[in-house]
Design a protein around this motif. Sequence first.
Motif, PDB file in Angstrom:
ATOM      1  N   MET A   1       0.856  -1.192   0.000  1.00  0.00           N
ATOM      2  CA  MET A   1       0.000   0.000   0.000  1.00  0.00           C
ATOM      3  C   MET A   1       0.890   1.238   0.000  1.00  0.00           C
ATOM      4  O   MET A   1       1.665   1.445   0.916  1.00  0.00           O
ATOM      5  N   SER A   2       0.818   2.024  -1.027  1.00  0.00           N
ATOM      6  CA  SER A   2       1.776   3.116  -1.158  1.00  0.00           C
ATOM      7  C   SER A   2       1.446   4.275  -0.236  1.00  0.00           C
ATOM      8  O   SER A   2       0.287   4.554   0.049  1.00  0.00           O
ATOM      9  N   GLU A   3       2.497   4.964   0.213  1.00  0.00           N
ATOM     10  CA  GLU A   3       2.322   6.120   1.081  1.00  0.00           C
ATOM     11  C   GLU A   3       1.579   7.227   0.342  1.00  0.00           C
ATOM     12  O   GLU A   3       0.764   7.946   0.901  1.00  0.00           O
ATOM     13  N   THR A   4       1.878   7.366  -0.967  1.00  0.00           N
ATOM     14  CA  THR A   4       1.212   8.400  -1.765  1.00  0.00           C
ATOM     15  C   THR A   4      -0.284   8.179  -1.808  1.00  0.00           C
ATOM     16  O   THR A   4      -1.085   9.095  -1.646  1.00  0.00           O
ATOM     17  N   LEU A   5      -0.677   6.920  -1.987  1.00  0.00           N
ATOM     18  CA  LEU A   5      -2.104   6.594  -2.021  1.00  0.00           C
ATOM     19  C   LEU A   5      -2.787   7.009  -0.733  1.00  0.00           C
ATOM     20  O   LEU A   5      -3.810   7.692  -0.742  1.00  0.00           O
ATOM     21  N   LEU A   6      -2.199   6.646   0.411  1.00  0.00           N
ATOM     22  CA  LEU A   6      -2.855   6.885   1.676  1.00  0.00           C
ATOM     23  C   LEU A   6      -2.862   8.354   2.059  1.00  0.00           C
ATOM     24  O   LEU A   6      -3.696   8.789   2.831  1.00  0.00           O
ATOM     25  N   GLU A   7      -1.910   9.113   1.539  1.00  0.00           N
ATOM     26  CA  GLU A   7      -1.878  10.526   1.881  1.00  0.00           C
ATOM     27  C   GLU A   7      -2.823  11.335   1.009  1.00  0.00           C
ATOM     28  O   GLU A   7      -3.064  12.498   1.274  1.00  0.00           O
ATOM     29  N   SER A   8      -3.356  10.729  -0.067  1.00  0.00           N
ATOM     30  CA  SER A   8      -4.271  11.463  -0.935  1.00  0.00           C
ATOM     31  C   SER A   8      -5.702  11.014  -0.675  1.00  0.00           C
ATOM     32  O   SER A   8      -6.349  11.462   0.252  1.00  0.00           O
ATOM     33  N   SER A   9      -6.195  10.105  -1.486  1.00  0.00           N
ATOM     34  CA  SER A   9      -7.571   9.634  -1.311  1.00  0.00           C
ATOM     35  C   SER A   9      -7.651   8.160  -1.638  1.00  0.00           C
ATOM     36  O   SER A   9      -6.954   7.656  -2.517  1.00  0.00           O
ATOM     37  N   PHE A  10      -8.499   7.476  -0.888  1.00  0.00           N
ATOM     38  CA  PHE A  10      -8.712   6.061  -1.138  1.00  0.00           C
ATOM     39  C   PHE A  10     -10.025   5.653  -0.495  1.00  0.00           C
ATOM     40  O   PHE A  10     -10.665   6.444   0.236  1.00  0.00           O
ATOM     41  N   ALA A  11     -10.430   4.440  -0.768  1.00  0.00           N
ATOM     42  CA  ALA A  11     -11.640   3.884  -0.155  1.00  0.00           C
ATOM     43  C   ALA A  11     -11.362   2.446   0.242  1.00  0.00           C
ATOM     44  O   ALA A  11     -10.500   1.775  -0.335  1.00  0.00           O
ATOM     45  N   ILE A  12     -12.069   1.987   1.258  1.00  0.00           N
ATOM     46  CA  ILE A  12     -12.003   0.592   1.690  1.00  0.00           C
ATOM     47  C   ILE A  12     -13.409   0.022   1.618  1.00  0.00           C
ATOM     48  O   ILE A  12     -14.375   0.635   2.099  1.00  0.00           O
ATOM     49  N   SER A  13     -13.508  -1.154   1.035  1.00  0.00           N
ATOM     50  CA  SER A  13     -14.809  -1.798   0.845  1.00  0.00           C
ATOM     51  C   SER A  13     -14.832  -3.129   1.571  1.00  0.00           C
ATOM     52  O   SER A  13     -13.918  -3.942   1.432  1.00  0.00           O
ATOM     53  N   GLY A  14     -15.881  -3.322   2.397  1.00  0.00           N
ATOM     54  CA  GLY A  14     -15.998  -4.575   3.131  1.00  0.00           C
ATOM     55  C   GLY A  14     -16.842  -4.409   4.376  1.00  0.00           C
ATOM     56  O   GLY A  14     -17.813  -3.652   4.383  1.00  0.00           O
ATOM     57  N   THR A  15     -16.453  -5.074   5.461  1.00  0.00           N
ATOM     58  CA  THR A  15     -17.196  -5.041   6.722  1.00  0.00           C
ATOM     59  C   THR A  15     -16.486  -4.135   7.722  1.00  0.00           C
ATOM     60  O   THR A  15     -15.278  -4.248   7.936  1.00  0.00           O
ATOM     61  N   PHE A  16     -17.272  -3.260   8.331  1.00  0.00           N
ATOM     62  CA  PHE A  16     -16.757  -2.334   9.344  1.00  0.00           C
ATOM     63  C   PHE A  16     -17.533  -2.550  10.637  1.00  0.00           C
ATOM     64  O   PHE A  16     -18.765  -2.706  10.613  1.00  0.00           O
ATOM     65  N   ILE A  17     -16.812  -2.522  11.755  1.00  0.00           N
ATOM     66  CA  ILE A  17     -17.438  -2.736  13.058  1.00  0.00           C
ATOM     67  C   ILE A  17     -16.995  -1.599  13.976  1.00  0.00           C
ATOM     68  O   ILE A  17     -15.802  -1.324  14.106  1.00  0.00           O
ATOM     69  N   HIS A  18     -17.955  -0.917  14.589  1.00  0.00           N
ATOM     70  CA  HIS A  18     -17.609   0.185  15.485  1.00  0.00           C
ATOM     71  C   HIS A  18     -18.695   0.366  16.531  1.00  0.00           C
ATOM     72  O   HIS A  18     -19.673  -0.382  16.577  1.00  0.00           O
ATOM     73  N   SER A  19     -18.507   1.359  17.394  1.00  0.00           N
ATOM     74  CA  SER A  19     -19.466   1.693  18.436  1.00  0.00           C
ATOM     75  C   SER A  19     -20.039   3.080  18.182  1.00  0.00           C
ATOM     76  O   SER A  19     -19.398   3.925  17.552  1.00  0.00           O
ATOM     77  N   THR A  20     -21.215   3.304  18.711  1.00  0.00           N
ATOM     78  CA  THR A  20     -21.796   4.637  18.721  1.00  0.00           C
ATOM     79  C   THR A  20     -22.190   4.970  20.155  1.00  0.00           C
ATOM     80  O   THR A  20     -22.066   4.137  21.060  1.00  0.00           O
ATOM     81  N   ILE A  21     -22.665   6.172  20.364  1.00  0.00           N
ATOM     82  CA  ILE A  21     -23.109   6.561  21.708  1.00  0.00           C
ATOM     83  C   ILE A  21     -24.242   5.667  22.174  1.00  0.00           C
ATOM     84  O   ILE A  21     -24.341   5.307  23.352  1.00  0.00           O
ATOM     85  N   THR A  22     -25.105   5.261  21.244  1.00  0.00           N
ATOM     86  CA  THR A  22     -26.297   4.495  21.616  1.00  0.00           C
ATOM     87  C   THR A  22     -26.118   2.989  21.527  1.00  0.00           C
ATOM     88  O   THR A  22     -26.884   2.240  22.130  1.00  0.00           O
ATOM     89  N   SER A  23     -25.102   2.541  20.799  1.00  0.00           N
ATOM     90  CA  SER A  23     -24.925   1.100  20.621  1.00  0.00           C
ATOM     91  C   SER A  23     -23.451   0.728  20.755  1.00  0.00           C
ATOM     92  O   SER A  23     -22.599   1.312  20.080  1.00  0.00           O
ATOM     93  N   PRO A  24     -23.130  -0.255  21.606  1.00  0.00           N
ATOM     94  CA  PRO A  24     -21.725  -0.605  21.805  1.00  0.00           C
ATOM     95  C   PRO A  24     -21.102  -1.351  20.633  1.00  0.00           C
ATOM     96  O   PRO A  24     -19.877  -1.376  20.496  1.00  0.00           O
ATOM     97  N   LEU A  25     -21.918  -1.968  19.779  1.00  0.00           N
ATOM     98  CA  LEU A  25     -21.370  -2.725  18.661  1.00  0.00           C
ATOM     99  C   LEU A  25     -22.300  -2.617  17.453  1.00  0.00           C
ATOM    100  O   LEU A  25     -23.445  -3.066  17.507  1.00  0.00           O
ATOM    101  N   VAL A  26     -21.797  -2.023  16.399  1.00  0.00           N
ATOM    102  CA  VAL A  26     -22.553  -1.864  15.159  1.00  0.00           C
ATOM    103  C   VAL A  26     -21.753  -2.510  14.042  1.00  0.00           C
ATOM    104  O   VAL A  26     -20.564  -2.204  13.859  1.00  0.00           O
ATOM    105  N   ILE A  27     -22.372  -3.401  13.294  1.00  0.00           N
ATOM    106  CA  ILE A  27     -21.722  -4.079  12.179  1.00  0.00           C
ATOM    107  C   ILE A  27     -22.256  -3.513  10.872  1.00  0.00           C
ATOM    108  O   ILE A  27     -23.463  -3.574  10.604  1.00  0.00           O
TER     109      ILE A  27
END
Length: 457
Positions: A1-27
């Motif tokens: 993964m090139s440094e130039t790519l990450l310093e400009s713009s890119f996208a990631i496609s797939g599954t993301f898991i995180h928390s919100t204020i109202t929910s501890p686990l969101v898929i």
Amino acid sequence: MSETLLESSFAISGTFIHSTITSPLVILSDHCIGVISGKIVFIQKNDNKINDVLEKYNIDVGNIICLKGLQFVIPGFVDTHIHAPQYSNCGKCLDEDMLSWLHKYTFPTEAKFADLDFATKQYWKVVSRVVKNGTTTASYFGTIHTNSTLKLCDVIQSIGQRGIVGKVNMNRNSPDYYKENTTISVQETKRYVQEVVMRKYTLIRPCITPRYAGNCCMGLMKQLGQIARSNEIHVQTHIAETTEECDMVRKHFPENESYLDIYNEAGLLTRKTVLAHGIYLTPEDRKLIRERNCGISHCPNSNISIRSGMLDVRACLDDNISVGLGTDISGGYSPSILDAMRTAIFTSNTIALHKGPNYKPLDYQDVFRLATLGGAKVLDMEDHIGNFEVGKAFDALLVDPCVDGGPIDVFREDTMEDIIQKFIFLGDDRNILSVFVAGNDILENFVRQISSPNDGI
């Protein structure tokens, strides 16, 4: 993964898991996140509108990272309490209680950091190890030495981690070889803060760091409180970690109503204050912490390893107090927030055994939020990091639960909820393929530091 790519713009496609204020686990299954200049610009379901979104943000198809198999992305871990100079003692020196441990092992180790060459080598090791374990933001204690603490800032910035870093203050109840007088402590703290600002680090914030009330007189703490307020910067310290410590502090400050009242009188309680441990806080203390919008760093490995006690995190959360996780190395023997998550569950389960069936212990979803969004809130950084929201920095981990030679076995019947649980309870650094801070994969910097000199440590 090139440094130039990450310093400009890119996208990631797939599954993301995180928390919100109202929910501890969101898929978020089959989603795409776009990143420009290190910040999230869109979060979009992979549907018939995705091509229009990519075109709107000028993200070329060649700049899309498509996750494979059961890989997923989570927010980077936030370590709200870690002693960088104590790393060499991890996994040893755990045969004493806290106050004896400080004098027998910790103070002699930290005193060595007056040597800048020694400090540089040690700090490269600890920051690299912490990053490898998925910590994208850490709140670090340095030592009383201004120049070596600035060197810690240099190392963190070079590797690319996000850090809150403090020069430690202590003017009493420590050995003569590791102690400041009040005037020098204040002068050096001011110099440290000014130097951090002048260096214009992009990822580092200075922090006022009185070690704890037993090591600082009220005069010193009041001046530190003034520096913190006038510069609107973070404060980190210890509180109510052991009963022996609480007794000692009460003897030194008989005129104060409580341990917490000492910090309150000194002006050290703000929304940017991180209070480590807090095991023996009273309900009145917790009320004041909530009123001042301070946060608590829960360090369960340390609390058990040096037999300090067990923090009832559920009671803190029920009182609407912000809680994050800390490794507290080397009182805690592991630099991994995954370990802190597990030990937080074990601690909560142990408390539940005594509280009875109506007590609700922490589960894997609770500690996942503590390790990410909860930690960000404790550090007063939830507007910038902690989960996946448009406008926040893309601080994230790319996780592969099925990595060759890894610690996790996944079976056909396992759901994504099962897999995230397995990562929390079984995973380690082998499962973490990328560590993004502000859109840059900083594991590349870790690989580069492996060739740094290690002689003389």
